[in-house]
Design a protein around this motif. Structure first.
Motif, short mmCIF file in Angstrom:
data_model
loop_
_atom_site.label_atom_id
_atom_site.label_comp_id
_atom_site.label_asym_id
_atom_site.label_seq_id
_atom_site.Cartn_x
_atom_site.Cartn_y
_atom_site.Cartn_z
N LYS A 45 0.83 -1.20 0.00
CA LYS A 45 0.00 0.00 0.00
C LYS A 45 0.87 1.26 0.00
O LYS A 45 0.58 2.22 -0.71
N SER A 46 1.93 1.25 0.79
CA SER A 46 2.82 2.41 0.84
C SER A 46 3.51 2.62 -0.49
O SER A 46 3.65 3.76 -0.96
N ARG A 47 3.98 1.53 -1.10
CA ARG A 47 4.63 1.66 -2.41
C ARG A 47 3.65 2.17 -3.47
O ARG A 47 4.01 2.98 -4.32
N ASP A 48 2.43 1.67 -3.43
CA ASP A 48 1.44 2.14 -4.40
C ASP A 48 1.15 3.62 -4.21
O ASP A 48 0.99 4.36 -5.19
N LEU A 49 1.08 4.06 -2.96
CA LEU A 49 0.81 5.47 -2.69
C LEU A 49 1.96 6.35 -3.14
O LEU A 49 1.74 7.43 -3.69
N ASN A 50 3.20 5.89 -2.93
CA ASN A 50 4.35 6.69 -3.32
C ASN A 50 4.53 6.76 -4.83
O ASN A 50 5.06 7.74 -5.35
N SER A 51 4.14 5.72 -5.55
CA SER A 51 4.32 5.71 -7.00
C SER A 51 3.04 6.12 -7.73
O SER A 51 2.93 5.93 -8.93
N GLU A 52 2.10 6.69 -7.02
CA GLU A 52 0.81 7.03 -7.59
C GLU A 52 0.89 8.19 -8.58
O GLU A 52 0.16 8.23 -9.56
N GLY A 53 1.76 9.14 -8.32
CA GLY A 53 1.89 10.28 -9.21
C GLY A 53 0.76 11.27 -9.02
O GLY A 53 0.16 11.38 -7.95
N LEU A 54 0.45 12.01 -10.07
CA LEU A 54 -0.58 13.04 -9.99
C LEU A 54 -1.99 12.49 -10.14
O LEU A 54 -2.96 13.22 -9.91
N SER A 55 -2.12 11.23 -10.48
CA SER A 55 -3.47 10.69 -10.70
C SER A 55 -4.27 10.63 -9.40
O SER A 55 -5.48 10.76 -9.42
N GLY A 56 -3.61 10.43 -8.27
CA GLY A 56 -4.31 10.34 -7.00
C GLY A 56 -4.37 11.65 -6.23
O GLY A 56 -4.88 11.70 -5.12
N LEU A 57 -3.81 12.72 -6.81
CA LEU A 57 -3.76 13.99 -6.11
C LEU A 57 -5.13 14.55 -5.77
O LEU A 57 -5.34 14.98 -4.62
N PRO A 58 -6.09 14.59 -6.67
CA PRO A 58 -7.40 15.15 -6.29
C PRO A 58 -8.06 14.39 -5.14
O PRO A 58 -8.66 15.01 -4.26
N LYS A 59 -7.92 13.07 -5.13
CA LYS A 59 -8.53 12.30 -4.04
C LYS A 59 -7.86 12.62 -2.71
O LYS A 59 -8.52 12.84 -1.69
N ARG A 60 -6.52 12.65 -2.72
CA ARG A 60 -5.80 12.97 -1.47
C ARG A 60 -6.08 14.39 -1.03
O ARG A 60 -6.23 14.67 0.16
N ALA A 61 -6.16 15.31 -1.97
CA ALA A 61 -6.44 16.71 -1.61
C ALA A 61 -7.82 16.85 -1.01
O ALA A 61 -8.00 17.57 -0.02
N SER A 62 -8.80 16.16 -1.56
CA SER A 62 -10.15 16.26 -1.00
C SER A 62 -10.20 15.62 0.39
O SER A 62 -10.89 16.12 1.28
N GLU A 63 -9.47 14.53 0.59
CA GLU A 63 -9.43 13.92 1.92
C GLU A 63 -8.79 14.86 2.93
O GLU A 63 -9.25 14.99 4.07
N LEU A 64 -7.72 15.54 2.53
CA LEU A 64 -7.06 16.49 3.44
C LEU A 64 -7.96 17.68 3.74
O LEU A 64 -8.00 18.16 4.88
N LEU A 65 -8.67 18.17 2.74
CA LEU A 65 -9.60 19.27 2.98
C LEU A 65 -10.73 18.85 3.91
O LEU A 65 -11.11 19.61 4.81
N ASN A 66 -11.25 17.65 3.71
CA ASN A 66 -12.30 17.16 4.61
C ASN A 66 -11.80 17.04 6.04
O ASN A 66 -12.50 17.38 6.99
N LEU A 67 -10.56 16.54 6.17
CA LEU A 67 -9.98 16.42 7.51
C LEU A 67 -9.80 17.79 8.16
O LEU A 67 -10.13 18.00 9.32
N GLY A 68 -9.27 18.75 7.40
CA GLY A 68 -9.06 20.09 7.94
C GLY A 68 -10.36 20.78 8.32
O GLY A 68 -10.46 21.42 9.36
N ILE A 69 -11.37 20.64 7.47
CA ILE A 69 -12.66 21.28 7.76
C ILE A 69 -13.32 20.64 8.97
O ILE A 69 -13.85 21.33 9.85
N SER A 70 -13.28 19.31 9.06
CA SER A 70 -13.91 18.64 10.21
C SER A 70 -13.17 18.98 11.50
O SER A 70 -13.79 19.14 12.56
#
Length: 102
Positions: free
Chosen positions: A17-42
């Motif tokens: 899982k860690s390797r997949d996350l590190n090699s994900e590139g820009l394709s997973g950026l919107p998902k991670r950004a939305s998760e971080l925004l949800n965490l910050g807002i909550s």
């Protein structure tokens, strides 16, 4: 009694899982950004009530006590006391002396 042995099926594939996350590139950026925004807002919404309680308490205390609670501190300075004069004074115990090295 010996604890049960763990097999590779019991252990989650965290390394993969860690390797997949590190090699994900820009394709997973919107998902991670939305998760971080949800965490910050909550997180912000969770502590907003504490902030409001503090502000209301401060306002109530200020309304009751006025400027005696919050003041600018004035412009006068306390009188200066010479530290050497304090050190020359006798102590409570007559056998304890201050030795001045000069």
């Amino acid at each position: 009694m010996e604890p049960p042995r763990r097999t590779e099926y019991d252990i989650p594939p965290q390394l993969q899982k860690s390797r997949d996350l590190n090699s994900e590139g820009l394709s997973g950026l919107p998902k991670r950004a939305s998760e971080l925004l949800n965490l910050g807002i909550s997180f912000t919404l969770a502590f907003t009530s504490f902030l409001l309680i503090g502000l209301v308490a401060f306002g109530a205390i200020y309304a009751v006590f006025g400027t005696s609670f919050v003041h600018g501190g004035g412009s006068h300075l306390p009188p200066r006391v010479d530290p050497e004069q304090l050190l020359r004074e006798r102590t409570q115990e007559p056998f304890v002396f201050y030795h001045y090295n000069s």
